[in-house]
Design a protein around this motif. Structure first.
Motif, PDB file in Angstrom:
ATOM      1  N   ARG A 372       0.820  -1.219   0.000  1.00 63.64           N
ATOM      2  CA  ARG A 372       0.000   0.000   0.000  1.00 63.64           C
ATOM      3  C   ARG A 372       0.853   1.269   0.000  1.00 63.64           C
ATOM      4  O   ARG A 372       0.348   2.355   0.258  1.00 63.64           O
ATOM      5  CB  ARG A 372      -0.960  -0.010   1.191  1.00 63.64           C
ATOM      6  CG  ARG A 372      -2.026  -1.103   1.071  1.00 63.64           C
ATOM      7  CD  ARG A 372      -3.047  -1.089   2.190  1.00 63.64           C
ATOM      8  NE  ARG A 372      -4.098  -2.046   1.917  1.00 63.64           N
ATOM      9  CZ  ARG A 372      -4.044  -3.337   2.253  1.00 63.64           C
ATOM     10  NH1 ARG A 372      -2.969  -3.800   2.884  1.00 63.64           N
ATOM     11  NH2 ARG A 372      -5.039  -4.158   1.948  1.00 63.64           N
ATOM     12  N   THR A 413      -5.680  -9.829  -3.573  1.00 69.23           N
ATOM     13  CA  THR A 413      -6.069  -8.422  -3.646  1.00 69.23           C
ATOM     14  C   THR A 413      -5.191  -7.718  -4.665  1.00 69.23           C
ATOM     15  O   THR A 413      -3.965  -7.902  -4.681  1.00 69.23           O
ATOM     16  CB  THR A 413      -5.895  -7.730  -2.281  1.00 69.23           C
ATOM     17  OG1 THR A 413      -6.660  -8.428  -1.301  1.00 69.23           O
ATOM     18  CG2 THR A 413      -6.338  -6.280  -2.337  1.00 69.23           C
ATOM     19  N   ARG A 415      -4.170  -3.878  -6.068  1.00 67.66           N
ATOM     20  CA  ARG A 415      -4.206  -2.449  -5.731  1.00 67.66           C
ATOM     21  C   ARG A 415      -3.576  -1.686  -6.893  1.00 67.66           C
ATOM     22  O   ARG A 415      -2.521  -2.064  -7.404  1.00 67.66           O
ATOM     23  CB  ARG A 415      -3.426  -2.166  -4.440  1.00 67.66           C
ATOM     24  CG  ARG A 415      -3.399  -0.675  -4.049  1.00 67.66           C
ATOM     25  CD  ARG A 415      -2.531  -0.467  -2.815  1.00 67.66           C
ATOM     26  NE  ARG A 415      -2.369   0.947  -2.468  1.00 67.66           N
ATOM     27  CZ  ARG A 415      -3.173   1.622  -1.656  1.00 67.66           C
ATOM     28  NH1 ARG A 415      -4.202   0.994  -1.092  1.00 67.66           N
ATOM     29  NH2 ARG A 415      -2.951   2.891  -1.393  1.00 67.66           N
ATOM     30  N   GLU A 425      -8.648  -0.833  -4.504  1.00 66.29           N
ATOM     31  CA  GLU A 425      -8.352  -2.224  -4.150  1.00 66.29           C
ATOM     32  C   GLU A 425      -9.564  -3.108  -4.433  1.00 66.29           C
ATOM     33  O   GLU A 425     -10.695  -2.718  -4.125  1.00 66.29           O
ATOM     34  CB  GLU A 425      -7.957  -2.351  -2.675  1.00 66.29           C
ATOM     35  CG  GLU A 425      -6.618  -1.735  -2.339  1.00 66.29           C
ATOM     36  CD  GLU A 425      -6.156  -2.061  -0.935  1.00 66.29           C
ATOM     37  OE1 GLU A 425      -6.714  -3.012  -0.326  1.00 66.29           O
ATOM     38  OE2 GLU A 425      -5.238  -1.367  -0.438  1.00 66.29           O
ATOM     39  N   ARG A 426      -9.293  -4.277  -4.981  1.00 68.68           N
ATOM     40  CA  ARG A 426     -10.347  -5.262  -5.215  1.00 68.68           C
ATOM     41  C   ARG A 426      -9.821  -6.634  -4.823  1.00 68.68           C
ATOM     42  O   ARG A 426      -8.663  -6.958  -5.082  1.00 68.68           O
ATOM     43  CB  ARG A 426     -10.782  -5.241  -6.678  1.00 68.68           C
ATOM     44  CG  ARG A 426     -11.551  -3.966  -7.043  1.00 68.68           C
ATOM     45  CD  ARG A 426     -11.879  -3.857  -8.500  1.00 68.68           C
ATOM     46  NE  ARG A 426     -12.676  -2.654  -8.762  1.00 68.68           N
ATOM     47  CZ  ARG A 426     -12.938  -2.172  -9.976  1.00 68.68           C
ATOM     48  NH1 ARG A 426     -12.463  -2.787 -11.053  1.00 68.68           N
ATOM     49  NH2 ARG A 426     -13.662  -1.077 -10.116  1.00 68.68           N
ATOM     50  N   SER A 427     -10.679  -7.443  -4.199  1.00 62.81           N
ATOM     51  CA  SER A 427     -10.240  -8.729  -3.662  1.00 62.81           C
ATOM     52  C   SER A 427     -11.204  -9.842  -4.022  1.00 62.81           C
ATOM     53  O   SER A 427     -12.394  -9.605  -4.265  1.00 62.81           O
ATOM     54  CB  SER A 427     -10.109  -8.667  -2.133  1.00 62.81           C
ATOM     55  OG  SER A 427      -9.149  -7.722  -1.733  1.00 62.81           O
TER      56      SER A 427
END
Length: 502
Positions: A372, A413, A415, A425-427
């Protein structure tokens, strides 16, 4: 996650300095015999042996214990050059060095079956049991970008930086280059612009910025390209970026396209300066697409790393059909950036997983704590592209049984930064109960990726090559066309596997 010692991430280190300056298998302990003669596919047999493990695993192949490190983090990569270079070598009765085999680039070459997101990047996960290691899974983490059409993209300013050194006169490299450039020019819109730099001992502009509508003039400049003298790659790239900066206009995309065999023998021998500039210009939106040509005197490492530093895409052109694929049908996607500084982080549940290893991405590793940290460079993903990460995952005893297998054992995930520079962000997660129990029950594209991974494992001398025989690999490959409606790329893959294992 452990970082392989085979390909380190120090892009401006001694190996690249040198690059610029200078330029088996057993029958598987009875596995083959256990497969029925009428259908020798991998998952038709129940292996009569315990889960094997290398006696002395090397650092690049050993499993990571998730109780010590549950996270695997890497920058995304959509390159395909390693596979097409392998294909070219096989077609000419040659081989490539294992250091040039990058599993992710082999896998990325082939179509996948991921759903396209409406915007940005989407994530999917699936898995299948490995029949030759019953408690292990092949986990596929797929990341796809939203599609784009040529209508929706901004006009493009392209600076073509062409290697015109003496080595380009060998093995048809210059003719391949010219064919690729003609395909590119033909695919552009009239409102795009093209400039061209030619470099040998020195660099010079051979085509001032010209609207693509003046196609005849651009093609005439391409026809005049000819190999000559030594190779000053640093000078060519420096001049190319100067021209790109001079063309920069609000509302237009600027790209530098380098076409070369990667050999460099005069001029700047310390790459730090040029690599720093490439990285700086990439952050300003000028991406570098490196195009490799020529099976002989070829510097794969340099071209792949230049594209990484330039937040671009590395491809290798071996045929006219590949030039068409890259520059015509794939042109729009290779110009439009769908996501910047994209990283993936995959987490494994230590209560269910005893070990894991990422197949490929050795030189794209990112520290887990920097996932991150948007100051740490990730990868760029262009519109209409997909990138795939494969893991071998060892489940703990009983983890695949009903009940415990309903809980996710892996979470992926992605990012990235969107058009406004904001992080997204997508998981997705995957439970053991959702894994296919054999490749035959898995998605055909996952079966395809397993075959590709088996091939690269063999080329690298990996642990699977001590379990799976050449015959087993060929049998599994030959089962793919029927499941994939005769995909010509897969049909060609089978031919290459037959040559590689002959």
């Amino acid at each position: 996650m452990r970082i392989s010692q085979r390909r380190m991430t120090g892009l401006a280190g001694a190996a690249l300095v040198a690059a610029l300056a200078l330029t088996g298998c057993s029958a598987g302990d009875g596995y083959s015999d256990a497969v029925g003669a009428s259908d020798p596919g991998l998952d038709e047999a129940v292996p009569p042996y315990p889960d094997p493990a290398p006696t002395e695993p090397t650092a690049e192949f050993e499993m990571t214990d998730p109780t010590q490190d549950a996270l695997s983090t890497f920058a995304l990569d959509i390159d395909t050059g390693s596979y097409t270079r392998f294909r070219d070598a096989m077609s000419q009765g040659m081989s490539i060095d294992p250091s040039e085999v990058r599993t992710e680039e082999f896998v990325n070459y082939f179509d996948q079956d991921y759903a396209s997101p409406e915007d940005g990047l989407g994530v999917s996960i699936d898995a299948t049991a490995l029949p030759f290691r019953p408690e292990h899974r092949l986990v596929r983490v797929g990341i796809s970008s939203a599609p784009s059409s040529s209508v929706s993209r901004d006009d493009a300013d392209l600076v073509l930086v062409v290697d015109c050194s003496g080595s380009m006169g060998e093995a048809g490299k210059m003719e391949t280059t010219k064919a690729a450039l003609r395909t590119l020019v033909t695919a552009l819109r009239p409102t795009d612009r093209v400039a061209m730099v030619c470099y040998s001992t020195e660099a010079r502009v051979v085509l001032e910025p010209t609207p693509a509508s003046e196609r005849d003039g651009i093609l005439a400049a391409v026809d005049e390209l000819a190999p000559q003298e030594s190779t000053n790659a640093a000078a060519g790239l420096a001049l190319g970026y100067d021209v790109a900066l001079s063309m920069g206009t609000e509302g237009r995309m600027t790209r530098v396209v380098l076409i070369s065999d990667g050999v460099a023998n005069v001029g700047e021998t310390d790459p730090d300066g040029i690599l720093s500039r490439i990285s700086t210009q990439a952050k300003a939106g000028i991406n570098l697409i490196s195009v490799g040509v020529g099976i002989t005197t070829y510097n794969d490492h340099l071209l792949e790393q230049l594209a990484d530093q330039g937040d671009g895409w590395h491809v290798y052109i071996d045929t006219a059909a590949e030039a068409e694929r890259v520059f015509a049908t794939g042109l729009t996607g290779s110009l439009v950036v769908a996501a910047t500084d994209a990283k993936a982080q995959v987490e494994f549940d230590p209560t269910q997983v005893s070990g894991y290893r990422l197949l490929g991405y050795e030189n794209r590793a990112v520290a887990d704590g920097d996932f991150r940290n948007d100051a740490i460079d990730g990868g760029e993903v262009f519109a209409g592209h997909a990138t795939t990460a494969l893991y071998e995952v060892a489940l703990r005893e009983g983890a695949s049984r009903e009940g415990t297998s309903r809980e996710p054992f892996v979470t992926a995930t992605v990012r990235y930064l969107d058009d406004a520079g904001e992080p997204v962000e997508r998981s997705e997660t995957l439970a053991g109960s959702a894994s296919a129990t054999s490749p035959r029950e898995a998605s055909p594209r996952l079966r395809q990726d397993l075959v590709v991974a088996l091939l690269t494992d063999r080329l690298l001398g990996g642990p699977w090559s001590e379990i799976i025989s050449d015959a087993d690999l060929r049998a599994e490959a030959e089962s793919l066309p029927a499941a994939l409606d005769g995909d010509p790329d897969v049909t060609q893959l089978i031919e290459l596997i037959e040559r590689a294992t002959a």
